[in-house]
Design a protein around this motif. Structure first.
Motif, PDB file in Angstrom:
ATOM      1  N   GLU A   1       0.862  -1.187   0.000  1.00  0.00           N
ATOM      2  CA  GLU A   1       0.000   0.000   0.000  1.00  0.00           C
ATOM      3  C   GLU A   1       0.896   1.233   0.000  1.00  0.00           C
ATOM      4  OE1 GLU A   1      -3.337  -0.534   2.956  1.00  0.00           O
ATOM      5  OE2 GLU A   1      -2.246  -2.427   3.227  1.00  0.00           O
ATOM      6  N   VAL A   2       0.533   2.213  -0.822  1.00  0.00           N
ATOM      7  CA  VAL A   2       1.378   3.374  -1.056  1.00  0.00           C
ATOM      8  C   VAL A   2       0.577   4.653  -0.840  1.00  0.00           C
ATOM      9  CG1 VAL A   2       2.947   4.512  -2.679  1.00  0.00           C
ATOM     10  CG2 VAL A   2       2.599   2.033  -2.814  1.00  0.00           C
ATOM     11  N   ALA A   3       1.209   5.624  -0.190  1.00  0.00           N
ATOM     12  CA  ALA A   3       0.641   6.970  -0.053  1.00  0.00           C
ATOM     13  C   ALA A   3       1.550   7.944  -0.794  1.00  0.00           C
ATOM     14  CB  ALA A   3       0.528   7.360   1.412  1.00  0.00           C
ATOM     15  N   LEU A   4       0.951   8.824  -1.589  1.00  0.00           N
ATOM     16  CA  LEU A   4       1.690   9.906  -2.239  1.00  0.00           C
ATOM     17  C   LEU A   4       1.569  11.141  -1.360  1.00  0.00           C
ATOM     18  CD1 LEU A   4       0.529   9.359  -5.948  1.00  0.00           C
ATOM     19  CD2 LEU A   4       2.493   8.361  -4.743  1.00  0.00           C
ATOM     20  N   THR A   5       2.691  11.700  -0.966  1.00  0.00           N
ATOM     21  CA  THR A   5       2.695  12.787   0.016  1.00  0.00           C
ATOM     22  C   THR A   5       3.663  13.887  -0.403  1.00  0.00           C
ATOM     23  OG1 THR A   5       4.507  11.832   1.333  1.00  0.00           O
ATOM     24  CG2 THR A   5       2.267  11.102   1.864  1.00  0.00           C
ATOM     25  N   ARG A   6       3.596  14.970   0.340  1.00  0.00           N
ATOM     26  CA  ARG A   6       4.632  16.005   0.270  1.00  0.00           C
ATOM     27  C   ARG A   6       5.479  15.869   1.520  1.00  0.00           C
ATOM     28  NH1 ARG A   6       4.812  19.524  -3.563  1.00  0.00           N
ATOM     29  NH2 ARG A   6       6.173  20.889  -2.341  1.00  0.00           N
TER      30      ARG A   6
END
Length: 414
Positions: A221-226
């Motif tokens: 599972e992947v989260a795209l973040t700053r």
């Protein structure tokens, strides 16, 4: 439809069908008959009868079957010795083939014949899962596990695996398995799952095998973040504001779950992470950082073993925990990392990037690591160097983490 597409559909549509009738012969007799069978139709029918019979067995009966395979279907050492003598005397192709045949236990051929039945691969994976449960109390069965693992490594090598994105539109039978197999941060409901899959800044990828098209082998599972996150609630809370993928600069692998117990010891994680990095880089070329937000499952136990204690009243806990965690993760010079998650990521060429307190305040997070989590950084330009350092007993870590470990040597009890 292209020929290739037609072939792939044929493979993915393979489903197991049981034998045409029951058979009163003992399962060991069926196994011997399968090894002696001379035609394909007889082989397939006998293999189905064995798989059906095994599926109805209780644990005691399965243990007896495993013991039969280990004791009666092993290498004939006398035959092997004679074959080796003949090969040493004359190293021709005929003697070489005879030596190779003698060096392979018959049970390997038995497993191959069982696997010829459409849909049998999943049943053999389940069989190895059963075997792993009993080898702890019956170590003599480990040689049987060695043979079965050898075959599964061939059948599940990287060339056969298919990477598929998992989304909210994925069929429900697969999504149910994602919920069931999640091993890091439990998914408590369909709404929980939706929040991990549907928002535009969330991704999930899984490896599948053509022989098990509806059952993931491993998923991430992947989260795209700053920026690099320091707490799991920042990623999983339902009240957060979703980020448009084009504004993200970081991809965070926050949960990696192996799904098949019967494939333990057959690693897919390294290939999965590398391919997902490639997929995300192609989709979002502005991504610059690829990190995990990982648990430290062995930390609390190790602290107890070392006599390091913390209490809720310990005002210095926030300062001590990063030092303690850094010393635990880096370990002693020349030793392998103690933590299983650290071994996995460091063994894939990552480095320990940062350590965060109060990062996982769930019950399991507090129990396993007093709420501490860690970022492992995947930098393609450093992977080879990191692996070389690990082989020399020096796990890769940022300057901050190295500094924390040095502080622990001075300030924490040995």
């Amino acid at each position: 439809m292209s020929l290739l597409g037609d072939l792939l559909n044929t493979v993915f549509e393979r489903r197991y069908a049981g034998a045409s009738g029951d058979d009163s012969r003992p399962i060991d007799r069926l196994a011997r008959d399968l090894l002696e069978a001379g035609d394909e139709m007889t082989e397939l029918e006998l293999a189905r009868r064995i798989l059906d019979r095994y599926g109805r067995m209780d644990d005691g009966e399965r243990l007896a079957f495993f013991s039969f395979l280990a004791d009666d279907c092993g290498i004939d050492t006398g035959e092997l010795r004679e074959a080796l003598d003949r090969y040493e005397a004359e190293q021709g192709i005929r003697n070489y083939r005879a030596l190779m045949a003698a060096a392979e236990p018959p049970r390997q051929e038995l497993f191959r014949r069982l696997n010829r039945v459409p849909g049998a691969t999943a049943k053999l994976v389940q069989m190895r899962g059963d075997l792993l449960r009993v080898t702890r109390d019956h170590p003599s069965l480990k040689r049987l596990d060695t043979d079965l693992r050898h075959l599964l490594r061939s059948w599940f090598n990287r060339g056969f695996l298919v990477l598929r994105p998992i989304s909210w539109e994925t069929p429900a039978n697969v999504l149910e398995k994602i919920i069931h197999y999640e091993a890091v941060h439990a998914i408590h409901s369909w709404e929980d799952l939706r929040l991990r899959l549907e928002p535009p800044d969330r991704r999930c990828f899984a490896f599948f095998h053509p022989a098990m098209p509806d059952d993931p082998l491993i998923f991430v599972e992947v989260a795209l973040t700053r920026g690099v996150p320091g707490a799991i609630d920042d990623l999983l809370t339902g009240t957060r504001k979703a980020l448009q993928p084009g504004k993200a600069d970081t991809a965070v692998f926050y949960s990696i779950s192996n799904c098949q117990r019967g494939l333990a010891g057959i690693s897919f994680g390294n290939s999965l992470i590398k391919q997902v990095v490639a997929e995300l880089s192609a989709e979002c070329p502005q991504l610059r950082t690829f990190v995990t937000l990982s648990p430290i499952p062995g930390l609390a136990v190790w602290m107890a073993e070392q006599g390091v204690t913390l209490t809720p009243e310990d005002d210095d806990a926030a300062a001590r925990l990063p030092r303690i965690a850094a010393r635990y993760l880096l370990g002693m010079e020349g030793q392998r990392p103690k933590d299983p998650v650290a071994r996995f990521h460091l063994g894939n060429g990552a480095e320990i990037h940062d350590i965060h307190v109060a990062a996982d305040l769930s019950e399991s997070g507090r129990r396993q690591s007093h709420g501490v989590m860690v970022n492992y950084l995947y930098d393609p330009d450093r992977i080879a160097r990191n692996l070389a350092g690990l082989a020399a007993g020096r796990p890769a870590a940022s300057r901050r983490v190295q500094g924390l470990a040095r502080q622990a040597e001075k300030k924490e009890p040995s």
